[in-house]
Design an enzyme around this catalytic site. Structure first.
Site, mmCIF file in Angstrom:
data_model
loop_
_atom_site.group_PDB
_atom_site.id
_atom_site.type_symbol
_atom_site.label_atom_id
_atom_site.label_comp_id
_atom_site.label_asym_id
_atom_site.label_seq_id
_atom_site.Cartn_x
_atom_site.Cartn_y
_atom_site.Cartn_z
ATOM 1 N N CYS A 1 0.883 -1.185 0.000
ATOM 2 C CA CYS A 1 0.000 0.000 0.000
ATOM 3 C C CYS A 1 0.912 1.224 0.000
ATOM 4 O O CYS A 1 1.067 1.889 1.019
ATOM 5 C CB CYS A 1 -0.912 0.015 1.218
ATOM 6 S SG CYS A 1 -1.609 -1.583 1.667
ATOM 7 N N ALA A 2 1.503 1.534 -1.141
ATOM 8 C CA ALA A 2 2.710 2.349 -1.152
ATOM 9 C C ALA A 2 2.499 3.852 -1.072
ATOM 10 O O ALA A 2 3.349 4.566 -0.546
ATOM 11 C CB ALA A 2 3.539 2.030 -2.397
ATOM 12 N N CYS B 1 -1.245 3.983 10.884
ATOM 13 C CA CYS B 1 -0.998 5.262 11.560
ATOM 14 C C CYS B 1 -2.231 5.573 12.399
ATOM 15 O O CYS B 1 -2.885 6.599 12.240
ATOM 16 C CB CYS B 1 -0.733 6.369 10.541
ATOM 17 S SG CYS B 1 -0.220 7.904 11.336
ATOM 18 N N GLY C 1 6.727 7.561 1.043
ATOM 19 C CA GLY C 1 7.805 7.844 1.977
ATOM 20 C C GLY C 1 8.475 6.580 2.493
ATOM 21 O O GLY C 1 9.715 6.467 2.478
ATOM 22 N N LYS C 2 7.677 5.618 2.948
ATOM 23 C CA LYS C 2 8.247 4.360 3.433
ATOM 24 C C LYS C 2 8.846 3.578 2.274
ATOM 25 O O LYS C 2 9.857 2.884 2.436
ATOM 26 C CB LYS C 2 7.184 3.537 4.151
ATOM 27 C CG LYS C 2 6.645 4.174 5.424
ATOM 28 C CD LYS C 2 5.659 3.241 6.123
ATOM 29 C CE LYS C 2 4.981 3.938 7.289
ATOM 30 N NZ LYS C 2 4.055 5.005 6.838
ATOM 31 N N ASP D 1 -4.534 -3.286 -7.313
ATOM 32 C CA ASP D 1 -5.236 -3.562 -6.065
ATOM 33 C C ASP D 1 -4.442 -4.592 -5.275
ATOM 34 O O ASP D 1 -4.277 -5.735 -5.712
ATOM 35 C CB ASP D 1 -6.640 -4.079 -6.384
ATOM 36 C CG ASP D 1 -7.477 -4.338 -5.139
ATOM 37 O OD1 ASP D 1 -6.935 -4.307 -4.018
ATOM 38 O OD2 ASP D 1 -8.697 -4.573 -5.296
#
Length: 468
Positions: free
Chosen positions: A285-286, A406, A290-291, A336
């Protein structure tokens, strides 16, 4: 000569430019669903506001949005009709004035006059009388006095909802997490920890940078005016704020802006032990990337590659932009994550940083606390479970998955992990705490919950899962 001659007209007073910019940003957020940080940054650039003007505008915007619900409680006592009957643009203007009067060091006479002038410019002359009268009522009490007046004294959580400007349902979720969740109060007193957490949510966040491994290091960021972060070996903090884009490493993509908690969960995934191959990593789930950039830089040092998956094309472009400076043959796929196009067990490590309520980033997204609802948590749950299930299927036996949110909301963290693992016999939860060396107050494990008031980070959650 006619008394309507320009020579005899009263001089027109123009509204303060900084307040006008702030008001227009607030309107974009409340009426158009804009994100405060993005709308504000764009407005500051277009208005060419910098230094003290930019800082003042930022506080006007973020503070007004952060305390919106509390200010509405004050205004409800000061307006002769229900707030629902006020035009939204008028209500936003009253909130902006209230913030200056009760939460900033702005002279009350100047604040009221400036807001009346802004009202005349933005909404017309006939609204000025109401704004003048209401804001003068607001100015008669301090913040603490207003809280004592409107907050329920016999309802601790209801009191905190007013005193610390959080919706009650959010406070209840935080209370659950601090009572019996993975981030249970280390002091043993959940009520005290809850107050500290809510207060930390209302502190403006620091600008945190990440030096992408192999491209930049912390020393370079420190030389540019930052200070080394407390926990992340790649992190640095701009203590005085300012524009991170002025730093060469950030401007060229060798470094980026990334909360330290986000860095720590990515580093934890990269640090977990795996036997055998370690060259194929997946970010399921990019967006916005940032990650992905940190993981790509880390796997590049092992001669491997990252595959980043994002369902939305515009967010996939943001991922590509973040990866542009990272060497290697990293891939960005628009697709997906719940419907993999790759064979089962294709990856050695998988990050599932799933869509969530974002309640862990309320410091940086002041409007989110009023925009999100309990229904959002319920609606996201099936997607979160499907993505974690897909992540476990995508990792090879012996490989690891990091389930990340988060949000500290129990229904988005441990409940999701328990539900998915309860349906599978090929995966197990491992103790993630050793992957956060020197970071204190990590609870009883095996999963990890970071907190703003304890760690100075977003409230990031991580569960480490190994496929067997």
């Amino acid at each position: 000569m006619s008394d309507r001659s320009p020579r005899n007209r009263a001089p027109q007073v123009r509204p303060d430019r900084v307040r006008r910019v702030a008001y227009q940003v607030i309107r974009q957020v409340t009426s158009e669903g804009a994100y405060a940080n993005l709308a504000l940054n764009k407005a500051l650039r277009e208005a060419r506001l910098s230094g003290r003007d930019a800082a003042f505008c930022t506080e006007l915007v973020h503070g007004t949005l952060r305390w919106q619900g509390t200010y509405d409680a004050f205004l409800a006592r000061s307006v002769s009709r229900p707030l629902a009957d006020l035009d939204p643009e008028l209500l936003d203007l009253l909130r902006l004035g209230t913030h200056q009067l009760v939460n900033m060091r702005v002279d009350s006479y100047a604040a009221v006059n400036e807001m009346v002038t802004l009202t005349r410019s933005e909404l017309g002359q006939k609204r000025t009388g109401l704004v003048n009268a209401v804001l003068r009522k607001i100015s008669q009490r301090s913040l603490d006095q207003w809280i004592s007046t409107v907050a329920p004294q016999d309802d601790p959580l209801g009191y905190l909802a007013i005193a610390e400007a959080h919706p009650r349902w959010v406070i209840e979720a935080f209370d659950r997490a601090l009572t019996d969740g993975p981030g249970a109060a280390p002091s043993g007193d959940a009520a005290v920890e809850l107050e500290h957490l809510l207060a930390a949510d209302n502190d403006p966040p620091r600008v945190t940078l990440v030096a992408r491994p192999g491209l930049a290091d912390v020393d370079e960021l420190v030389a540019a005016g930052a200070v080394a972060a407390r926990w992340s070996a790649y992190g640095a903090v701009l203590e005085g704020g300012g524009d991170p884009g002025r730093i060469g490493a950030v401007a060229t993509g060798r470094a980026g802006v990334q909360d330290e908690g986000s860095q720590l969960v990515a580093i934890a995934l990269a640090s977990a032990k795996v036997d055998g191959d370690d060259a194929e990593w997946l970010d399921l789930c990019a967006g916005p990337g940032g990650k992905s950039a940190l993981l790509a830089a880390l796997v590049q040092q092992r001669d491997g590659q990252l595959t980043a998956v994002e369902p939305l094309k515009h967010r996939a472009e943001l991922v590509r932009s973040n990866l542009r400076a990272i060497p290697g043959n990293h891939k960005v796929l628009v697709g997906d994550g719940t419907k993999p196009t790759w064979p089962d067990g294709s990856f050695d490590r998988v990050l599932a940083d799933v869509p969530c309520s974002g309640l862990g980033a309320l410091r940086r997204r002041p409007e989110a606390r009023w925009r999100r609802t309990p229904e959002d948590v319920v609606e996201l749950r099936p997607l979160q479970e499907a993505l974690l299930d897909s992540a476990i299927t995508s990792v090879r036996p012996g490989g690891v998955v990091a389930y990340v949110t988060c949000s500290p909301h129990p229904d988005e963290t441990r409940a999701v992990v328990d539900a998915v693992l309860g349906r599978r016999d090929d995966a197990s939860l491992e103790d993630a705490r050793p992957l956060f060396p020197d970071v204190p107050d990590l609870g009883d494990g095996p999963d990890v919950q970071l907190w703003p008031h304890l760690h100075g980070t977003d409230a990031m959650y991580l569960a480490l899962i190994r496929r067997s």
